[in-house]
Design a protein around this motif. Structure first.
Motif, PDB file in Angstrom:
ATOM      1  N   LYS A 245       9.843  14.037  56.281  1.00  0.00           N
ATOM      2  CA  LYS A 245       8.941  14.915  57.588  1.00  0.00           C
ATOM      3  C   LYS A 245       8.152  15.972  56.654  1.00  0.00           C
ATOM      4  O   LYS A 245       7.611  17.076  56.951  1.00  0.00           O
ATOM      5  CB  LYS A 245      10.408  16.170  57.688  1.00  0.00           C
ATOM      6  N   SER A 246       8.226  16.536  55.330  1.00  0.00           N
ATOM      7  CA  SER A 246       7.973  17.990  54.226  1.00  0.00           C
ATOM      8  C   SER A 246       6.273  17.192  54.522  1.00  0.00           C
ATOM      9  O   SER A 246       5.510  17.550  54.317  1.00  0.00           O
ATOM     10  CB  SER A 246       8.641  17.895  53.145  1.00  0.00           C
ATOM     11  N   GLN A 247       6.160  16.025  54.553  1.00  0.00           N
ATOM     12  CA  GLN A 247       4.582  15.559  53.894  1.00  0.00           C
ATOM     13  C   GLN A 247       4.242  15.587  55.833  1.00  0.00           C
ATOM     14  O   GLN A 247       2.821  16.005  55.991  1.00  0.00           O
ATOM     15  CB  GLN A 247       4.358  13.840  53.907  1.00  0.00           C
ATOM     16  N   LEU A 248       4.777  15.706  56.836  1.00  0.00           N
ATOM     17  CA  LEU A 248       4.406  16.034  58.511  1.00  0.00           C
ATOM     18  C   LEU A 248       3.703  17.143  58.180  1.00  0.00           C
ATOM     19  O   LEU A 248       3.072  17.493  58.964  1.00  0.00           O
ATOM     20  CB  LEU A 248       5.225  15.250  59.328  1.00  0.00           C
ATOM     21  N   GLN A 249       5.030  18.327  58.108  1.00  0.00           N
ATOM     22  CA  GLN A 249       5.281  19.353  57.886  1.00  0.00           C
ATOM     23  C   GLN A 249       3.939  20.040  57.140  1.00  0.00           C
ATOM     24  O   GLN A 249       2.843  21.182  57.549  1.00  0.00           O
ATOM     25  CB  GLN A 249       6.272  20.298  57.722  1.00  0.00           C
ATOM     26  N   ALA A 250       3.334  18.993  55.888  1.00  0.00           N
ATOM     27  CA  ALA A 250       1.772  20.066  55.591  1.00  0.00           C
ATOM     28  C   ALA A 250       0.615  19.756  55.979  1.00  0.00           C
ATOM     29  O   ALA A 250      -0.393  20.982  55.743  1.00  0.00           O
ATOM     30  CB  ALA A 250       1.812  19.147  54.086  1.00  0.00           C
ATOM     31  N   PHE A 251       0.997  19.655  56.607  1.00  0.00           N
ATOM     32  CA  PHE A 251      -1.026  19.522  57.205  1.00  0.00           C
ATOM     33  C   PHE A 251      -0.720  20.629  58.730  1.00  0.00           C
ATOM     34  O   PHE A 251      -1.687  21.372  58.830  1.00  0.00           O
ATOM     35  CB  PHE A 251      -0.744  17.852  58.848  1.00  0.00           C
TER      36      PHE A 251
END
Length: 306
Positions: A245-251
């Protein structure tokens, strides 16, 4: 009074400038009246064509095609260094090595040119293609062109000059360590036109293991951004790529040119207009294997002594 007239004149010029440009629906505001997706054809006539992308893939209407054999990914395993850029609409990475794809009923090898992504908001729905109406959080496009062309512009003049491989993402519990170089680089390209070094990475690190890439869909379509050239052989793979989730949110921490969060940078699905959508034999084979295993299990269950 003169200052007021000058301000009005400049505002009008800015409005015209913005209005002549294209944008995603998430960018459109009263202050920034750019051409949202439904008006892309105002600046690029091809965007109103009959073979536009992306599409919603209705799996029960896809046509099995035995010619859609597994791809051969040449030099995808080779690591390379490049530059990752916020181009104002997405993040894009040029591919400098000699990575190619062949097979999969492509007419010849296609060489990789660049990859970019489309996403939603903080890991919400954001893929361009959908499967039976389901929209994934993000979608990767690896853009290739026929190996004899020297530029993407040249390839786009050929009805089958470009081949794009599309991959979906899904949210996972744990982080995908292979994506850490990209996720870390995003912090340095928050603003439009910002860029930073990336690498070493390989295309193999970005996509699912090759044994999971035999199931895919194929149709003829277009670029999903203006000029919407209808010159793309589309391949959309079933197997999604896991990101936390945090990787997706980084974008979603990136910004459009006006400083607003870069979210929802996807084009809505376009009419199919009678185009056939094919599916690879891998999908059928997998289904057949599942049925066979179920039958074997049932038979073994019946054979058990009471």
């Amino acid at each position: 009074m003169q200052h007021l007239l000058l301000s009005v004149f400049l505002a009008s010029l800015l409005k015209i400038s913005f209005g002549a440009d294209w944008c995603y629906q998430s960018e459109f505001t009263c202050e920034n009246q750019c051409n949202a997706p439904e008006k892309w054809d105002h600046s690029k006539e091809a965007c109103a064509g009959k073979k536009q992308s992306p599409i919603n893939i209705v799996t029960r209407k896809t046509i099995p095609d035995d010619h859609l054999t597994p791809f051969r990914f040449l030099n995808y395993q080779d690591a390379f260094r490049s530059v990752i850029k916020n181009n104002g609409h997405s993040v894009q990475v040029a591919i400098p090595n000699q990575a190619k794809v062949e097979g999969g009923n492509l007419v010849m090898p296609y060489k990789a040119v660049q990859f970019h992504l489309h996403w939603g908001k903080n890991g919400g729905p954001g893929s361009e293609h959908t499967i039976d109406g389901e929209q994934y959080p993000m979608e990767l496009h690896i853009v290739h062109m026929k190996q004899h062309y020297t530029s993407l512009g040249e390839a786009l003049s050929d009805p089958t000059g470009v081949a794009v491989l599309g991959f979906f993402y899904e949210q996972s519990i744990s982080s995908n360590r292979k994506y850490e170089p990209i996720i870390n680089a995003l912090k340095n390209i928050k603003d439009t036109s910002a860029n930073t070094s990336l690498g070493p990475i390989s295309l193999d690190h970005l996509i699912p293991p090759r044994q999971n890439l035999t199931s895919y869909y194929r149709y003829m379509g277009s670029l999903t951004t203006p000029g919407c050239s209808e010159a793309v052989v589309w391949t959309v793979f079933e197997k999604p790529i896991p990101l936390s989730k945090s990787q997706l949110q980084a974008f979603s921490e990136l910004e459009f040119h006006d400083g607003k969060p870069m979210v929802g940078n996807y084009r809505p699905v376009q009419p199919l207009n009678g185009r056939p959508v094919y599916r690879s034999g891998g999908t059928v084979v997998l289904a057949s294997v599942a049925v066979m295993l179920g039958s074997v299990a049932m038979a073994m269950g019946l054979a058990q002594p009471n």
